[in-house]
Write an enzyme that holds these catalytic residues in place. Structure first.
Site, PDB file in Angstrom:
ATOM      1  N   ARG A  16     -34.151  40.549  34.730  1.00  0.00           N
ATOM      2  CA  ARG A  16     -34.288  41.842  35.434  1.00  0.00           C
ATOM      3  C   ARG A  16     -35.568  41.889  36.283  1.00  0.00           C
ATOM      4  NH1 ARG A  16     -34.065  46.264  31.060  1.00  0.00           N
ATOM      5  NH2 ARG A  16     -34.817  44.578  29.755  1.00  0.00           N
ATOM      6  N   GLU A  17     -35.907  40.758  36.907  1.00  0.00           N
ATOM      7  CA  GLU A  17     -37.141  40.687  37.701  1.00  0.00           C
ATOM      8  C   GLU A  17     -37.171  41.738  38.810  1.00  0.00           C
ATOM      9  OE1 GLU A  17     -35.231  38.199  36.804  1.00  0.00           O
ATOM     10  OE2 GLU A  17     -36.331  36.346  36.459  1.00  0.00           O
ATOM     11  N   ILE A 432     -25.202  69.451  22.461  1.00  0.00           N
ATOM     12  CA  ILE A 432     -24.245  68.360  22.677  1.00  0.00           C
ATOM     13  C   ILE A 432     -24.505  67.199  21.720  1.00  0.00           C
ATOM     14  CG2 ILE A 432     -23.242  66.832  24.439  1.00  0.00           C
ATOM     15  CD1 ILE A 432     -22.849  69.903  24.834  1.00  0.00           C
ATOM     16  N   GLY A 433     -25.679  67.119  21.173  1.00  0.00           N
ATOM     17  CA  GLY A 433     -25.898  66.105  20.139  1.00  0.00           C
ATOM     18  C   GLY A 433     -27.315  65.601  20.022  1.00  0.00           C
ATOM     19  N   SER A 434     -27.772  64.880  21.054  1.00  0.00           N
ATOM     20  CA  SER A 434     -29.081  64.255  20.906  1.00  0.00           C
ATOM     21  C   SER A 434     -30.210  65.242  21.180  1.00  0.00           C
ATOM     22  CB  SER A 434     -29.194  63.058  21.848  1.00  0.00           C
ATOM     23  OG  SER A 434     -28.922  63.438  23.171  1.00  0.00           O
ATOM     24  N   CYS A 517     -30.336  49.274  34.772  1.00  0.00           N
ATOM     25  CA  CYS A 517     -29.375  48.296  34.291  1.00  0.00           C
ATOM     26  C   CYS A 517     -28.820  48.741  32.941  1.00  0.00           C
ATOM     27  CB  CYS A 517     -30.044  46.937  34.105  1.00  0.00           C
ATOM     28  SG  CYS A 517     -30.788  46.323  35.622  1.00  0.00           S
ATOM     29  N   GLU A 606     -13.504  58.318  33.835  1.00  0.00           N
ATOM     30  CA  GLU A 606     -13.783  57.117  34.613  1.00  0.00           C
ATOM     31  C   GLU A 606     -12.882  55.949  34.251  1.00  0.00           C
ATOM     32  OE1 GLU A 606     -17.958  56.801  33.428  1.00  0.00           O
ATOM     33  OE2 GLU A 606     -17.545  54.769  32.787  1.00  0.00           O
ATOM     34  N   GLU A 666     -19.970  69.438  31.321  1.00  0.00           N
ATOM     35  CA  GLU A 666     -21.065  69.619  32.259  1.00  0.00           C
ATOM     36  C   GLU A 666     -20.581  70.486  33.417  1.00  0.00           C
ATOM     37  OE1 GLU A 666     -22.191  66.016  34.278  1.00  0.00           O
ATOM     38  OE2 GLU A 666     -23.064  67.225  35.860  1.00  0.00           O
ATOM     39  N   HIS A 695     -30.897  67.144  33.134  1.00  0.00           N
ATOM     40  CA  HIS A 695     -31.441  65.964  33.814  1.00  0.00           C
ATOM     41  C   HIS A 695     -32.855  66.162  34.331  1.00  0.00           C
ATOM     42  CE1 HIS A 695     -27.122  65.219  33.822  1.00  0.00           C
ATOM     43  NE2 HIS A 695     -27.483  63.972  33.711  1.00  0.00           N
TER      44      HIS A 695
HETATM   45  N1  GLN Z   1     -23.619  63.241  21.874  1.00  0.00           N
HETATM   46  C1  GLN Z   1     -24.180  62.527  22.972  1.00  0.00           C
HETATM   47  C2  GLN Z   1     -25.607  63.023  23.215  1.00  0.00           C
HETATM   48  O1  GLN Z   1     -25.845  64.159  23.079  1.00  0.00           O
HETATM   49  C3  GLN Z   1     -23.375  62.677  24.237  1.00  0.00           C
HETATM   50  C4  GLN Z   1     -23.948  61.891  25.379  1.00  0.00           C
HETATM   51  C5  GLN Z   1     -23.101  61.852  26.633  1.00  0.00           C
HETATM   52  O2  GLN Z   1     -22.269  62.689  26.873  1.00  0.00           O
HETATM   53  N2  GLN Z   1     -23.309  60.900  27.474  1.00  0.00           N
HETATM   54  O3  GLN Z   1     -26.486  62.280  23.568  1.00  0.00           O
HETATM   55 ZN    ZN Z   2     -22.669  64.315  28.300  1.00  0.00          ZN
END
Ligand code: GLN
Ligand code: ZN
Length: 762
Positions: A16-17, A432-434, A517, A606, A666, A695
């Site tokens: 990954r230079e 959403i989770g994290s 990457c 996707e 989203e 974001h």
């Molecule tokens: N549960 C995951 C989080 O909250 C969902 C991540 C995602 O949708 N890309 O990080």
């Molecule tokens: Zn998400």
């Protein structure tokens, strides 16, 4: 004598230079000279790989500081005019500003390159745009390669694909109205290449793999009639799918060669061979440029031999598409299990497969016999390896039709039971989770991985984190909690590491966009879950609170989509295997007392094939895989799902068919516009449209989220509406997370009070 070439080599470098150099330059740690030196070394190295292996030409034009589409725009001088750069004096600093934005200008939009995980920058066409010549980088790079003694082939994104993939911002009604300007721009570039003595230009028109309407199809002939007289020999490259329906169109184009993807579209060959023009080159893309498996050289040779008999030196052997989509070099994988390593080929190995095939065709059998034997042995070994087929998985798969893909009751009845069980307020709030992945968390995980921290110490450390996350959420006043996912580095890797059939590379990086990457795992065998993967964490988190704690899983389609998938069985079979493993996890979570389980499917959209005609098949198995995962629980267990970064509207019936009790999506970045489709379609189950963009560190105001919620209420019935951020918070810091969630809870509470008042008044 057949020839050999590739459509492009990965530019990031085996270590990954390019990423590290570009990022250092952005930070101001290195200067322009040092950055350019790195680019030069990488190009030199990658050309050497191609020439040393025996390709007849090396690829020039596949190098880009950020993205090949942006490079083409810079070359043509057709960069977005809103930045007010003089295209003739464009600098590398300007180029990066286009890609990344600055305080005055938002960055160019980025979107996925066809069905790959590579993101290109979207051209912006305005009335005042010129195609009047920009940077000289391509010409300089070609001269650089020539000076090193290489025979070159220059590659360019084609004019129609460039136009098709862009967005009209002003000036014309239809993109094709811009075509005369675009053609003039390409004429200038091609003429200059011809004057520089370039013999071949590969011109990529991947849009031919899409379902093009008549206007676009009709544009090909005049475009190429205008280009070919002033151009070097043109090799028109198609890839990512078969282009059979365009065989007549392609036959009549004034080009010197055509490249076909014979990995994804081997069936198209007869349509083209019928009346292949006498003097035209056929570039046969036979080595898979989208996956990491070693080619079965013998059977590829059997496909090529009759072509060679007819075409002779007009047959060029190649990979199916640019090797941009696979990692650089397998040689650096010294931790990978030797047997697995023997089954793989990265870009460098694929180059040598391409040349081995050419040599075999040209009668140099002796020289390549060792390579053919090794490939045949590896291929045979992979077929019979006990690691591929797991009898337990095979047995379950054979009984899959006996597994119910339905919950016991329909949603309307389930939700009554769930409401009785959880007793949530109106407009329930959740995440959403994290939660923020702090340096402490990442350090602990790294130490644990390196064996510097014992298992129990690690568990304790992460449990402390979970405790903190739960406590914070209680303080903030959220209704449905999450454990924060501190134990997960990546949502696919975490599960892949605990499933048989998955493996990981140390260095298998693939460019996702710019300097970013990803390192996808690969699925080599039947997927099997030897033991529970998340139950301990969720159970612990639930023990800390009286509020409902959501179990958190990555869904089968996303587990597939973000990995390199085995090519010895259909994708849907692999998806079903993952689904069966996850189904067991869902059931185990329920048994452990977890009443809400979220199955994330951010990659659901996707996975859609390029051609709409192929959508129904994909959507059928993708929905089935989700339903198998989700349907093993009681009706008062609530199943959530989450999707993001997608245009949902064209697949709403299938999203509904997944039948999750709650979907969080989203929507804040599109100002809730994404939600309109759900309203029109009358999406039946609960929805949590994201009310703030995760974001950026910016803390959204209560009023902003209230405004979005009001918009959402115009579309979604009150009883169905949840309140949550757009996505997980792992990339955020704590201060903004706490502040934003506090505001979000306040927005929901205010709304509840308003609605209660209205109801009283009525
Ligand atoms: N549960 C995951 C989080 O909250 C969902 C991540 C995602 O949708 N890309 O990080
Ligand atoms: Zn998400």
């Amino acid at each position: 004598m057949a020839k050999a070439h590739i459509l492009g080599f990965p530019r990031i470098g085996a270590q990954r230079e390019l990423k590290f150099a570009v990022e250092s330059y952005w930070r101001g740690d290195i200067g322009l000279g040092a950055l350019q030196e790195t680019g030069k070394i990488l190009r030199q190295r990658h050309w050497a790989v191609q020439a040393d292996a025996g390709l007849d030409v090396v690829s020039v034009g596949d190098f880009a500081w950020y993205d090949q589409v942006l490079n083409t725009l810079a070359l043509l001088g057709a960069v977005p005019t809103r930045f007010k750069f003089d295209p003739k004096k464009l600098t590398l600093a300007d180029y990066f500003t286009l890609a990344r934005g600055n305080p005055e200008h938002f960055a160019m939009e980025m979107t996925k390159w066809f069905d790959t995980n590579y993101h290109y920058l979207v051209p912006e066409f305005t009335a005042d745009i010129s195609f009047d010549g920009g940077v000289d980088w391509l010409f300089e790079e070609n001269a650089e390669a020539i000076a090193l003694g290489h025979a070159t082939k220059v590659t360019l994104v084609g004019p129609l694909s460039l136009l098709y993939l862009g967005k009209i911002k002003s000036g014309v009604a239809h993109k094709l109205d811009f075509l005369p300007k675009v053609i003039a721009g390409y004429q200038r570039v091609l003429q200059r290449l011809q004057e520089a003595g370039v013999e071949w230009v590969q011109i990529d028109e991947p849009i031919l793999a899409l379902e093009l309407d008549a206007a676009w199809c009709a544009a090909f002939a005049p475009t190429y009639q205008a280009l070919s007289p002033v151009a070097p020999k043109l090799l028109l490259a198609t890839y990512f799918d078969q282009v059979r329906e365009h065989s007549a169109l392609l036959r009549d184009l004034p080009v010197a060669g055509v490249h076909l993807d014979l990995v994804r579209g081997v069936g198209q060959l007869p349509a083209f061979l019928q009346d292949w023009p006498q003097d035209r080159v056929l570039s046969a893309g036979v080595v898979d440029g989208r996956n990491i498996w070693r080619a079965d050289l013998d059977s590829v040779l059997a496909l090529l031999a009759p072509l060679h008999a007819v075409l002779g030196e007009r047959l060029w052997v190649s990979a199916s598409c640019s090797l941009l989509h696979v990692p650089v070099d397998l040689a650096h994988e010294n931790k990978l299990d030797a047997e697995l390593k023997g089954w793989l080929a990265f870009a460098t190995q694929k180059v040598s497969e391409v040349t081995a095939l050419k040599r075999a065709l040209n009668g140099e059998t002796q020289a390549v016999s060792a390579q053919f034997t090794a490939a045949a042995l590896a291929f045979a070994a992979r077929k019979v390896s006990p690691r591929i087929h797991n009898p337990l998985v095979q047995k379950r798969l054979s009984q899959i039709d006996g597994i119910s893909v339905n919950r016991n009751q329909v949603f309307a009845d389930r939700i009554v039971r769930q409401q009785a069980r959880f007793n949530l307020p109106a407009f329930p709030t959740t995440n959403i989770g994290s939660f923020p992945q702090t340096t402490d968390i990442r350090q602990a995980r790294a130490q644990y991985k390196r064996g510097e921290m014992g298992h129990l110490d690690y568990l304790n450390c992460m449990r402390e984190e979970v405790r903190l996350v739960v406590q914070k959420q209680e303080e903030i006043g959220l209704d449905v909690l999450v454990h924060g996912e501190p134990e997960r580095n990546d949502m696919v890797e975490y599960f892949g590491e605990q499933l048989w059939g998955y493996a990981f590379t140390a260095n298998g990086w693939v460019q996702s966009y710019g300097s970013r990457c990803v390192k996808p795992p690969f699925i080599y065998g039947d997927v099997y879950r030897p033991e529970a993967m998340t139950v301990g964490w969720s159970e612990f988190a639930q023990s800390l609170t009286a509020k409902p704690m959501k179990g958190m899983l990555t869904g089968p389609v996303t587990m597939l989509q973000w990995s390199f998938v085995r090519d010895d069985q259909a994708r849907d079979q692999t998806a079903l295997q993952i689904a069966l493993a996850l189904r067991d996890e869902v059931i185990d979570l329920e048994k452990a007392g977890i009443g809400m389980i979220q199955i994330d499917e951010p990659a659901f959209r996707e996975g859609l094939p390029l051609k709409a005609a192929d959508w129904p098949h994909y959507l059928d198995w993708a929905v089935k895989a989700f339903r198998i995962t989700a349907s093993g629980v009681q009706d008062d267990t609530q199943i959530h799902t989450h999707m993001c970064y997608s245009e949902f509207n064209d697949i709403l019936p299938w999203i509904a068919a997944m039948d999750a009790d709650v979907i969080t999506i989203e929507t804040s970045r599109s100002d809730m516009e994404l939600l309109d489709g759900f309203g029109e379609f009358a999406y039946p189950n609960d929805i949590g449209p994201g009310v703030y963009d995760i974001h950026s560190p910016r803390v959204p105001k209560v009023e902003e989220m209230q405004r979005l919620l009001r918009k959402a209420r115009g579309v979604i019935p009150d009883q169905r509406l949840w309140v949550n951020p757009d996505c997980g918070l792992k990339t955020r810091g704590w201060p903004e997370t706490t502040a934003a969630l506090e505001n979000m809870v306040l927005a929901a509470r205010t709304l509840r009070a308003e609605v209660a008042q209205q109801e009283q008044a009525a």
